[in-house]
Write a protein that holds these residues in place. Structure first.
Motif, short mmCIF file in Angstrom:
data_model
loop_
_atom_site.label_atom_id
_atom_site.label_comp_id
_atom_site.label_asym_id
_atom_site.label_seq_id
_atom_site.Cartn_x
_atom_site.Cartn_y
_atom_site.Cartn_z
N GLU A 38 0.93 -1.07 0.09
CA GLU A 38 0.00 0.07 -0.13
C GLU A 38 0.84 1.41 0.03
OE1 GLU A 38 -3.41 2.04 3.07
OE2 GLU A 38 -3.26 -0.31 2.80
N ILE A 39 2.08 1.19 0.67
CA ILE A 39 2.94 2.52 0.69
C ILE A 39 3.31 2.89 -0.68
CG2 ILE A 39 5.18 0.77 0.61
CD1 ILE A 39 6.27 2.62 2.72
N PHE A 40 3.15 1.94 -1.70
CA PHE A 40 3.56 2.47 -3.16
C PHE A 40 2.19 3.01 -4.03
CE2 PHE A 40 6.72 -1.27 -2.50
CZ PHE A 40 7.64 -0.17 -2.00
N THR A 41 1.15 3.02 -3.28
CA THR A 41 -0.20 3.25 -4.18
C THR A 41 -0.83 4.71 -3.77
OG1 THR A 41 -1.49 2.35 -2.17
CG2 THR A 41 -1.02 0.84 -4.00
N VAL A 42 0.29 5.54 -3.55
CA VAL A 42 -0.06 7.02 -3.32
C VAL A 42 -0.80 7.59 -4.42
CG1 VAL A 42 1.01 9.23 -3.19
CG2 VAL A 42 1.88 7.56 -1.86
N GLY A 43 -1.87 8.32 -4.23
CA GLY A 43 -2.89 8.84 -5.03
C GLY A 43 -3.95 8.13 -5.41
N LYS A 158 4.53 12.43 -6.11
CA LYS A 158 3.21 12.77 -6.65
C LYS A 158 2.85 14.05 -6.81
CE LYS A 158 -1.13 11.93 -7.35
NZ LYS A 158 -1.76 13.39 -7.17
N ILE A 159 3.21 14.87 -5.73
CA ILE A 159 3.08 16.36 -5.57
C ILE A 159 3.65 16.93 -6.86
CG2 ILE A 159 3.40 18.54 -4.34
CD1 ILE A 159 3.13 16.99 -2.05
N ALA A 160 5.12 16.61 -7.20
CA ALA A 160 5.74 17.09 -8.08
C ALA A 160 5.10 16.64 -9.47
CB ALA A 160 7.22 16.66 -8.37
#
Length: 411
Positions: A38-43, A158-160
């Motif tokens: 889950e740590i890699f599922t940002v967004g 992800k923000i970038a």
């Protein structure tokens, strides 16, 4: 025994996050451990599905993919998937999923839309990237002290990417890319652009053809910041509060990154590089010394620490920072002068006892009145300097009396 951290590996970071591919893991993994990914599922919004409890899994996913109104897309953690269900799921378009099956499904690995991983022999079936190709992923994991920090670093990417997406939508170009990705080594830019392309489903222009403006030099003032905030706790807390006050009043928040808005060290570095190139300004130093936000009264030790900071960082400052203002000094001097006329003749202790006794009692009355006025006035009038002046005067009076007593053989 499986644990969630088994999946904190550069390969899974690349597959799930950067390449945005679906993942199939077999044989069985407990759902709790599967969620280590889950740590890699940002967004994404995360939805768990137990395939054995659903007779129409494919139809449910098709409906959800076409009728979701959520701001963020959904990624499904689907477990206990059998061979037939998996074959159906692999035909679907536009879904993101991480699948676990208890069966040996090695022969279903086909193409690279669904990456297969045999947990038993620790082997990917249809995925090959070497350490050189995973350098950025290795760097992100090794430079993160724990999983929380790793997730924050992934969130920053992800923000970038969101900024890149907005820039392309608004201007159609990426001329500001060096500013957006200024924290990252240029050799890692392609990985971030790859994520942006997959996540937002857009085409990224070839950046090799873009003429970027030379990047402005950025000086790291972190060591300077540490001296300012760690030498003295009270001074450090006040300095941080003043930084944020300055930022809210004097800095356009649109020019700041998220961490520069809330991280005082990053904010200080931004100010030193953009606003305070010649050093922390004098008016800021003076305001800091006044401690108006915390209303903390600096002791002599605190003031000494303040001067140490100024001298260590070679910051110019007003030598009268901790002296009372001219108005207060003047008022105190007037009050002190009221105690006794400067040219008053002191009566003889031996020859004029009654007059001397009257003079002494009158002096004590003056002292009592002065102390009362000092204590009842504004607290700024009764600061350390005022108290020091009062003590000096009292000791002088006591010394005069002792001297008179001695001269007249009374001591």
């Amino acid at each position: 025994m499986d644990i969630g951290s088994d999946f904190i590996r550069p390969e899974f970071l690349n597959i799930v996050f950067f390449q945005q591919k679906n993942l199939v893991i077999f044989p069985y993994v407990d759902l709790k451990h599967l969620h280590g990914l889950e740590i890699f599922t940002v967004g994404y919004n995360i939805v768990d599905l137990e395939s054995t409890a659903l007779h129409n899994l494919k139809e449910i996913l098709e409906f959800e993919s076409n009728n979701s109104y959520s701001q963020n897309p959904t990624i499904y953690f689907i477990y206990n998937v059998d061979r037939e269900n998996l074959k159906e799921l692999m035909k679907l378009e536009g879904i993101r999923c991480i699948i676990n099956s208890n069966e040996n499904i090695s022969n279903l690995a086909n193409g690279n839309k669904f990456i297969f991983f045999n947990k038993k022999n620790n082997q990917f079936l249809n995925y090959e990237l070497n350490d050189k190709e995973l350098e950025f992923e290795h760097s992100l994991i090794s430079n993160s002290k724990d999983e929380n920090i790793l997730q924050e670093n992934i969130q920053k990417i992800k923000i970038a990417a969101t900024r890149i997406f907005k820039e392309l939508n608004e201007t159609g170009t990426l001329v500001t890319l060096p500013d957006i990705l200024k924290e990252y080594d240029k050799k890692y830019w392609e990985s971030i652009l790859e994520f942006t392309s997959h996540y937002y489903d857009i085409n990224i222009p070839d950046i090799s053809k873009i003429k970027f403006k030379p990047k402005k030099s950025y000086i790291d003032y972190s060591d300077e910041y540490e001296v300012l905030i760690s030498t003295n706790r009270a001074l450090g807390k006040e300095f941080i509060q003043l930084l944020h006050e300055y930022r809210s009043k004097r800095v356009n928040p649109a020019n700041l990154e998220l961490d520069e808005l809330y991280n005082p060290q990053r904010l200080y570095n931004y100010l030193r590089n953009r606003h305070w190139k010649e050093g922390v300004p004098n008016d800021f130093i003076e305001k800091w010394s006044q401690m108006n936000i915390s209303t903390y009264q600096l002791t002599e030790a605190d003031q000494s620490d303040f001067m140490k900071i100024m001298n260590k960082l070679e910051i110019e400052y007003n030598n009268a920072l901790f002296s009372p203002s001219k108005t207060i000094q003047s008022e105190n001097n007037v009050q002190l002068s009221k105690l006794r006329p400067q040219n008053e003749n002191i009566p003889s202790l031996q020859k004029e006892w009654d007059r001397y006794r009257h003079w002494l009692l009158q002096s004590l009355d003056y002292l009592e009145e002065f102390i009362y006025e000092m204590k009842s006035s504004d607290s700024t009038h009764f600061n350390n300097t005022s108290q020091s002046q009062l003590k000096s005067y009292l000791w002088k009076e006591i010394s005069n009396i002792q001297k008179l007593l001695k001269e007249n053989n009374f001591a």
